[in-house]
Enzyme design. Structure first.
Site, short mmCIF file in Angstrom:
data_model
loop_
_atom_site.label_atom_id
_atom_site.label_comp_id
_atom_site.label_asym_id
_atom_site.label_seq_id
_atom_site.Cartn_x
_atom_site.Cartn_y
_atom_site.Cartn_z
CE1 TYR A 139 -8.32 -7.60 3.15
CE2 TYR A 139 -10.59 -8.15 3.63
CZ TYR A 139 -9.33 -7.78 4.06
OH TYR A 139 -9.10 -7.58 5.40
CE LYS A 184 -1.75 6.62 6.74
NZ LYS A 184 -1.63 7.33 8.03
CG ASP A 216 -3.00 6.94 11.12
OD1 ASP A 216 -3.92 7.47 10.48
OD2 ASP A 216 -1.83 7.38 11.07
CG ASP A 240 -11.43 -7.53 7.92
OD1 ASP A 240 -12.06 -7.89 8.93
OD2 ASP A 240 -10.75 -8.32 7.24
CG ASP A 244 -12.56 -7.93 13.61
OD1 ASP A 244 -13.79 -7.96 13.41
OD2 ASP A 244 -11.78 -8.78 13.15
#
Length: 355
Positions: A139, A184, A216, A240, A244
């Site tokens: 970001y 990851k 994942d 993020d 959610d």
């Protein structure tokens, strides 16, 4: 001594839920003998409309001078395609205030398991704290944008990983003593540094057990077995997305609050939902996430744990009543539900012995 709270109502349903949170803060303050001073400033799309910037200079100055900052929500289609986007204000505010740690608790209250779209026996007892790094990663990395090729750089330093991991370790010490680091590392160099740094810190926290999951696998585990988690620490983009997703476990994204904290002690508190422009101004928005964020403001922003406990207990009691908003299968308006929380606050206060 008076404590100052800056409210940034923002866009869409932001002003509605911020108003509910403020009313609850005022009610708790009255019972706890606290003195809060409230002020408001334009931010996000409202900042663009008022001042041409999503984070006006005056708003930033007010935030820096406050003891805590509460945000409703930002964004909306009317600002799409413009030179300035409301979300830029949020990223800028986090960066300017040095808010590098985002805390997002996800808890399934006993008796409310049926609100989750997952099986009740799968979510019963789920209580997860997601600790998301907030000012690094993709970001905030180098960006190039073009018609044929685009680039988003992702960068982390050991110091950035270490300070957010320490937040996760310390949170785990006060909970069930388990930290899951999500990365990851099989693909990304930043994730390999992340994992190495977490492992290096683990010896400083012998009372915390540590495991690692690829993002994942973590995404799958959150919906197949959420009770396996205690504290999750992860980088900006992964956090993020996962936070959610975790909202589904509790039953609605409208239930969840968040705290963004930095080294200075000043914090930003906001529900994790968006601005929901499709229902803005209709009194349909669930203010639970905003009220939960207000409780986090009391706990982490103003160091008022007793007041935070009172507000959290009132919110839980209201959720267990029949007066719920549409996202939780009820028909109550947002203001009606906020009123139910206020009644629970007042009810608890009425049974306290006089000092």
């Amino acid at each position: 001594m008076s404590q100052s709270i800056l409210i940034l109502p923002g866009d869409g349903i932001g002003p509605e839920v911020a108003s509910a949170a403020k009313t609850c803060l005022e009610a708790v303050a009255a019972l706890e003998g606290l003195d809060f001073t409230f002020s408001e400033a334009p931010f996000g799309g409202a900042g663009i409309d008022a001042c041409g910037e999503p984070l006006p200079d005056e708003t930033l100055e007010a935030a820096q001078a406050a003891d805590a900052v509460f945000l409703g929500a930002v964004g909306g289609p009317q600002w799409d395609g413009g030179a300035q986007r409301p979300e830029q204000g949020l990223l800028g505010l986090r960066k300017a205030l040095g808010l590098f740690a985002n805390l997002r608790p996800v808890k399934v209250f006993k008796g409310l398991e049926h609100l989750s779209p997952l099986k009740a026996d799968r979510v019963a007892g789920a209580d997860v704290l997601i600790v998301r790094e907030l000012t690094g990663g993709m970001y905030f990395g180098e960006k190039r944008e073009g018609d044929d090729e685009a680039f988003d750089g992702c960068s982390y330093s050991r110091a950035e990983v270490s300070r957010i991991a320490e937040i996760g370790f310390k949170a785990a010490q006060g909970r069930k003593g388990k930290l899951t680091s999500v990365d990851k590392a099989n693909v990304l160099a930043t994730s390999r540094l992340w994992r190495q740094t977490v492992n290096d810190l683990a010896s400083d926290y012998p009372d915390v057990s540590v495991d690692h999951l690829y993002v994942d696998a973590a995404a799958m585990a959150l919906v197949t077995g959420p009770t396996r988690f205690d504290v999750i620490v992860t980088e900006n983009l992964f956090g993020d997305i996962l936070s959610d997703e975790a909202a589904v476990v509790a039953g609605s994204i409208g239930l969840l609050g968040s705290a963004s904290l930095g080294a200075s002690g000043l914090g930003l508190f906001e529900p994790i939902h968006g601005s929901a422009p499709d229902i803005a101004g209709q009194d349909k928005a669930n203010p639970s996430g905003a009220i939960a964020s207000a409780a986090m403001l009391l706990r982490y922003g103003l160091n008022q744990p007793k007041a935070a406990d009172r507000l959290e207990a009132a919110l839980e009691a209201a959720l267990l009543s029949d007066e719920r908003t549409a996202d939780l299968g009820g028909s109550a308006s947002g203001s009606a539900f906020a009123g139910a929380v206020l009644r629970q606050i007042e009810k608890a206060g009425a049974f306290e012995p006089a000092e």
